[in-house]
Design a protein around this motif. Structure first.
Motif, mmCIF file in Angstrom:
data_model
loop_
_atom_site.group_PDB
_atom_site.id
_atom_site.type_symbol
_atom_site.label_atom_id
_atom_site.label_comp_id
_atom_site.label_asym_id
_atom_site.label_seq_id
_atom_site.Cartn_x
_atom_site.Cartn_y
_atom_site.Cartn_z
ATOM 1 N N LEU A 158 0.865 -1.271 0.193
ATOM 2 C CA LEU A 158 0.144 0.045 -0.012
ATOM 3 C C LEU A 158 0.647 0.939 -0.405
ATOM 4 C CD1 LEU A 158 -2.698 -1.198 2.548
ATOM 5 C CD2 LEU A 158 -3.430 -1.107 -0.125
ATOM 6 N N LEU A 159 2.192 1.693 0.248
ATOM 7 C CA LEU A 159 2.965 2.367 0.725
ATOM 8 C C LEU A 159 3.210 2.737 -0.393
ATOM 9 C CD1 LEU A 159 5.067 2.507 4.496
ATOM 10 C CD2 LEU A 159 2.747 4.610 3.133
ATOM 11 N N LEU A 160 4.117 1.484 -0.371
ATOM 12 C CA LEU A 160 4.547 0.903 -2.098
ATOM 13 C C LEU A 160 3.143 2.263 -3.730
ATOM 14 C CD1 LEU A 160 6.849 0.510 -4.499
ATOM 15 C CD2 LEU A 160 5.827 -1.327 -5.086
ATOM 16 N N PHE A 161 1.884 1.555 -3.661
ATOM 17 C CA PHE A 161 1.651 2.673 -4.434
ATOM 18 C C PHE A 161 1.038 4.248 -3.804
ATOM 19 C CE2 PHE A 161 -2.825 3.768 -6.022
ATOM 20 C CZ PHE A 161 -2.673 3.749 -7.694
ATOM 21 N N GLN A 162 1.561 3.971 -3.139
ATOM 22 C CA GLN A 162 1.015 5.297 -2.821
ATOM 23 C C GLN A 162 2.203 6.056 -3.111
ATOM 24 O OE1 GLN A 162 0.565 5.904 1.924
ATOM 25 N NE2 GLN A 162 0.053 8.731 1.714
ATOM 26 N N CYS A 163 3.348 6.041 -3.251
ATOM 27 C CA CYS A 163 4.466 6.246 -3.180
ATOM 28 C C CYS A 163 4.742 6.407 -4.748
ATOM 29 C CB CYS A 163 5.548 5.724 -3.113
ATOM 30 S SG CYS A 163 7.754 5.720 -3.314
ATOM 31 N N LEU A 164 4.689 5.676 -5.524
ATOM 32 C CA LEU A 164 4.458 5.293 -7.446
ATOM 33 C C LEU A 164 2.648 7.391 -7.744
ATOM 34 C CD1 LEU A 164 4.402 1.640 -8.196
ATOM 35 C CD2 LEU A 164 6.082 3.632 -8.108
ATOM 36 N N GLU A 165 1.941 6.746 -7.033
ATOM 37 C CA GLU A 165 0.631 7.536 -7.608
ATOM 38 C C GLU A 165 1.381 9.455 -6.985
ATOM 39 O OE1 GLU A 165 -4.202 8.188 -6.916
ATOM 40 O OE2 GLU A 165 -3.021 7.298 -5.215
ATOM 41 N N MET A 166 2.082 9.493 -5.782
ATOM 42 C CA MET A 166 2.589 10.620 -5.511
ATOM 43 C C MET A 166 3.534 11.152 -6.639
ATOM 44 S SD MET A 166 4.034 12.559 -2.221
ATOM 45 C CE MET A 166 3.018 11.778 -0.890
ATOM 46 N N GLN A 167 4.533 10.185 -6.914
ATOM 47 C CA GLN A 167 5.751 10.714 -8.242
ATOM 48 C C GLN A 167 4.617 10.859 -9.919
ATOM 49 O OE1 GLN A 167 8.747 7.957 -8.650
ATOM 50 N NE2 GLN A 167 8.246 6.412 -7.353
ATOM 51 N N TYR A 168 4.042 10.317 -9.636
ATOM 52 C CA TYR A 168 3.343 10.423 -11.242
ATOM 53 C C TYR A 168 2.469 11.855 -11.119
ATOM 54 C CZ TYR A 168 -0.272 9.898 -15.150
ATOM 55 O OH TYR A 168 -1.323 10.206 -15.817
ATOM 56 N N GLN A 169 1.448 11.952 -9.556
ATOM 57 C CA GLN A 169 1.089 13.266 -9.437
ATOM 58 C C GLN A 169 1.685 14.461 -9.687
ATOM 59 O OE1 GLN A 169 -0.833 12.381 -6.236
ATOM 60 N NE2 GLN A 169 -2.942 11.239 -7.105
ATOM 61 N N GLN A 170 3.116 13.966 -9.152
ATOM 62 C CA GLN A 170 4.153 15.555 -8.966
ATOM 63 C C GLN A 170 4.613 15.669 -10.495
ATOM 64 O OE1 GLN A 170 7.268 14.513 -6.180
ATOM 65 N NE2 GLN A 170 6.455 14.669 -4.304
ATOM 66 N N GLY A 171 4.812 14.059 -11.571
ATOM 67 C CA GLY A 171 5.556 14.654 -12.561
ATOM 68 C C GLY A 171 4.093 15.309 -13.583
ATOM 69 N N ASN A 172 3.529 14.631 -13.208
ATOM 70 C CA ASN A 172 2.484 15.830 -13.931
ATOM 71 C C ASN A 172 2.351 17.173 -13.870
ATOM 72 O OD1 ASN A 172 -0.233 15.158 -16.173
ATOM 73 N ND2 ASN A 172 -1.190 15.488 -14.331
ATOM 74 N N GLU A 173 2.279 17.459 -12.506
ATOM 75 C CA GLU A 173 2.063 19.232 -11.921
ATOM 76 C C GLU A 173 2.771 19.481 -13.027
ATOM 77 O OE1 GLU A 173 1.800 21.752 -7.934
ATOM 78 O OE2 GLU A 173 1.834 19.307 -7.540
ATOM 79 N N LYS A 174 4.316 19.342 -12.241
ATOM 80 C CA LYS A 174 5.168 19.970 -13.698
ATOM 81 C C LYS A 174 5.271 19.851 -14.800
ATOM 82 C CE LYS A 174 9.058 18.225 -10.364
ATOM 83 N NZ LYS A 174 10.190 17.984 -9.694
ATOM 84 N N LEU A 175 5.182 19.143 -15.297
ATOM 85 C CA LEU A 175 4.498 18.976 -17.310
ATOM 86 C C LEU A 175 3.410 20.226 -17.235
ATOM 87 C CD1 LEU A 175 4.202 15.198 -17.802
ATOM 88 C CD2 LEU A 175 6.545 16.960 -18.777
ATOM 89 N N PHE A 176 2.287 20.054 -16.763
ATOM 90 C CA PHE A 176 1.696 21.126 -16.431
ATOM 91 C C PHE A 176 1.819 22.675 -16.692
ATOM 92 C CE2 PHE A 176 -1.877 24.078 -14.834
ATOM 93 C CZ PHE A 176 -3.318 23.391 -15.913
ATOM 94 N N LEU A 177 3.396 22.865 -15.708
ATOM 95 C CA LEU A 177 3.555 23.946 -15.118
ATOM 96 C C LEU A 177 4.473 24.555 -16.308
ATOM 97 C CD1 LEU A 177 3.511 24.036 -11.348
ATOM 98 C CD2 LEU A 177 1.703 25.067 -12.860
ATOM 99 N N LYS A 178 5.034 23.460 -16.906
ATOM 100 C CA LYS A 178 6.013 23.366 -18.094
ATOM 101 C C LYS A 178 7.408 23.169 -17.627
ATOM 102 C CE LYS A 178 2.804 25.675 -21.610
ATOM 103 N NZ LYS A 178 2.834 26.820 -22.297
ATOM 104 N N GLN A 179 7.109 22.780 -16.337
ATOM 105 C CA GLN A 179 8.501 22.964 -15.674
ATOM 106 C C GLN A 179 9.732 21.318 -16.331
ATOM 107 O OE1 GLN A 179 7.891 22.125 -11.633
ATOM 108 N NE2 GLN A 179 7.061 24.690 -11.605
#
Length: 419
Positions: free
Chosen positions: A84-105
Motif C-alpha cells: 500500500l505504501l509502494l502504490f502511494q509512493c508511485l501515485e505521488m511520483q506520478y502526480q508530481q510529474g504531471n504537475e511539473k508538465l502542466f506548469l511547463k517545468q
C-alpha cells in the motif's frame, strides 16, 4: 556412584559433542528469534521513513527502491503495508510529474508513462497477494474494487506512453506500455471494474506492440499481435510488409506467400509486394500465374512502364514472342532509354532464330535465310541494349558474337572477339 557418573559423562561427551549440547540447548532458535526481531525492527524503520518521506513528498524514488527491496524478500510479500505504501509512493511520483508538465517545468515525460505502468504492475502484484488473504465467502479480495477504481483514470496513459516511446524509437518501452494496456483488462484485478477502450485504440495498441516486437527482433512475440495489428487500417501496408519480413525470416513459406498476395490485393501500386510475389511465382516456374497477376496490377497503374517491362519479360519467358515484341515497342515509344525493353525484343528475335535453326536443320538454304532474317531484326535492339548497359557484358556479348559471325560482319566480329 561418582565413578559411574564420570564414566557416563565421558560417554555422553563422546557421542554428543559440546556443540551439539549448545544446539540441543536451543541457542539457534534463540538466534532465529533474535534475527526475526531485528528484521521486523528494520521493516518498521523502513516503513516509518517511507511514511515520513511521503508526508513531505520528498525522496520518493529512494522510498520506492527501499519498499521494493523489502518485497523482494519472499517473507515480506504478504505484508500489505508495504504494498500500500509502494502504490502511494508511485501515485505521488506520478502526480508530481504531471504537475511539473502542466506548469511547463523541467521533467522527463518518459518517466511519467513508466510510473503509470509501475502503478498497474504494483497493484496487480498486490491483488494476487490479496487473493491469498481473501476470507472464505467473499466475492472479491478485500482491496480489489477500491484499487481497480483507483487505476481506471491512469489506464489510457499506458496507450499514450506506447505512442510516445514508439515515436521516439524506444521500442522496448513502447512494448512495455502497449502490452500492459492490452493485457490489463484481462487481469483478475479488473474483474469488477471494466477498463474500456475503443476498438480502434485497441487495434492501434496492437500495431504498436507488433511493430515494437518486430523492431526489437522478437518475431514470435510480434506474431501474437498480427491479427489485431492488421485491423489498424491506417498502417496496414507497413504491417503487411513487416509480416512478410517475419515470415521470410522464419521460413514460413505459405504464410509469406499469403501475406504477399494480401499485400498486392490491398496495395496493387506498392513497390514492395508485387515484385516479390512475381519473383516467387517465377522461381516456381509459374509464369502464367505471374503474368495474370501483372496484368491485374497494370489495370491499377496503367502508366507504370516497369509493370509493362515485367509483362514483356513474362511474355518472353512464355515464348509468346510477337506479343513480347509488341509490348516492347510500346514501351520504347514512350521511353527509349529503358534497356530491358530493348533486351527483351532482341531475345524474342534471337530465340526464334535458334528455334528455326533446329526446325529447318534439313533445309540448310531455307534455314540460313530465315535465321539470318531474324538475326537482322535482333541486331539493332541488342546493340541499343549494349549502349544502354555496357556493364552487362555477359548478356549482350554472346548474342552479338553469334549475329556478327552468321551475318559475316567481319569488322564487328573482330571487335566483339576482343571484348
Amino acid at each position: 556412584m561418582t565413578k559411574y557418573f564420570a564414566i557416563l559423562l565421558i560417554l555422553l561427551l563422546t557421542v554428543f559433542p559440546v556443540s551439539s549440547f549448545r544446539t540441543w540447548a536451543g541457542t539457534p532458535v534463540a538466534e532465529n528469534k533474535k534475527s526475526e526481531k531485528a528484521k521486523k525492527k528494520e521493516i518498521r524503520k523502513v516503513l516509518s521513513q517511507a511514511k515520513a518521506s511521503l508526508k513531505q513528498g520528498k525522496d520518493l524514488q529512494n522510498v520506492e527502491k527501499s519498499l521494493n527491496t523489502l518485497l523482494n524478500d519472499t517473507s515480506n510479500v504478504r505484508d500489505e503495508r508495504i504494498h500500500l505504501l509502494l502504490f502511494q509512493c508511485l501515485e505521488m511520483q506520478y502526480q508530481q510529474g504531471n504537475e511539473k508538465l502542466f506548469l511547463k517545468q523541467k521533467y522527463d515525460t518518459a518517466t511519467l508513462f513508466l510510473t503509470a505502468r509501475k502503478m498497474f504492475l504494483a497493484f496487480e502484484k498486490f491483488d494476487s497477494v490479496d487473493a491469498l488473504n481473501m476470507e472464505s465467502g467473499r466475492a472479491f479480495p478485500k482491496y480489489r474494487r477500491e484499487h481497480s477504481q483507483k487505476l481506471v483514470p491512469y489506464y489510457h496513459n499506458l496507450y499514450t506512453g506506447g505512442i510516445y516511446f514508439f515515436n521516439h524509437k524506444k521500442y522496448d518501452d513502447a512494448l512495455k506500455c502497449s502490452e500492459t494496456f492490452l493485457s490489463a483488462p484481462h487481469w483478475p484485478l479488473f474483474s469488477s471494474v471494466r477498463l474500456q477502450a475503443d476498438s480502434s485504440v485497441v487495434n492501434h495498441a496492437s500495431y504498436l506492440s507488433f511493430m515494437s516486437s518486430y523492431k526489437t527482433g522478437d518475431s514470435q512475440r510480434a506474431l501474437k499481435y498480427k491479427d489485431s495489428a492488421k485491423s489498424h487500417i491506417p498502417r496496414l501496408e507497413s504491417t503487411l510488409q513487416c509480416l512478410c519480413e517475419i515470415y521470410q525470416k522464419e521460413n514460413m513459406e505459405e504464410d509469406y506467400l499469403s501475406a504477399l498476395q494480401t499485400g498486392v490485393d490491398s496495395f496493387p501500386t506498392s513497390t514492395y509486394f508485387f515484385p516479390r510475389l512475381v519473383d516467387l511465382y517465377c522461381e516456381d516456374g509459374k509464369y502464367d500465374t505471374a503474368l495474370s497477376l501483372t496484368e491485374k496490377v497494370i489495370v491499377s497503374d496503367t502508366t507504370n512502364l516497369l509493370l509493362h517491362v515485367t509483362r514483356q519479360t513474362l511474355l518472353l519467358n512464355l515464348a509468346r514472342y510477337q506479343e513480347c515484341v509488341d509490348e516492347g515497342l510500346r514501351i520504347i515509344s514512350v521511353n527509349d532509354s529503358i534497356s530491358e525493353a530493348h533486351y527483351n525484343i532482341a531475345l524474342a528475335y534471337y530465340n526464334q532464330a535458334l528455334e528455326k535453326d533446329i526446325e529447318l536443320k534439313k533445309k540448310p538454304r531455307e534455314r540460313t535465310k530465315q535465321v539470318n532474317a531474324l538475326y537482322r531484326k535482333c541486331l539493332p535492339y541488342m546493340q541499343r541494349y549494349r549502349s544502354l548497359a555496357p556493364e552487362q557484358r555477359d548478356r549482350w556479348r554472346p548474342v552479338l558474337y553469334d549475329i556478327y559471325l552468321n551475318l559475316n560482319m567481319g569488322k564487328e566480329f573482330e571487335e566483339i572477339v576482343e571484348q
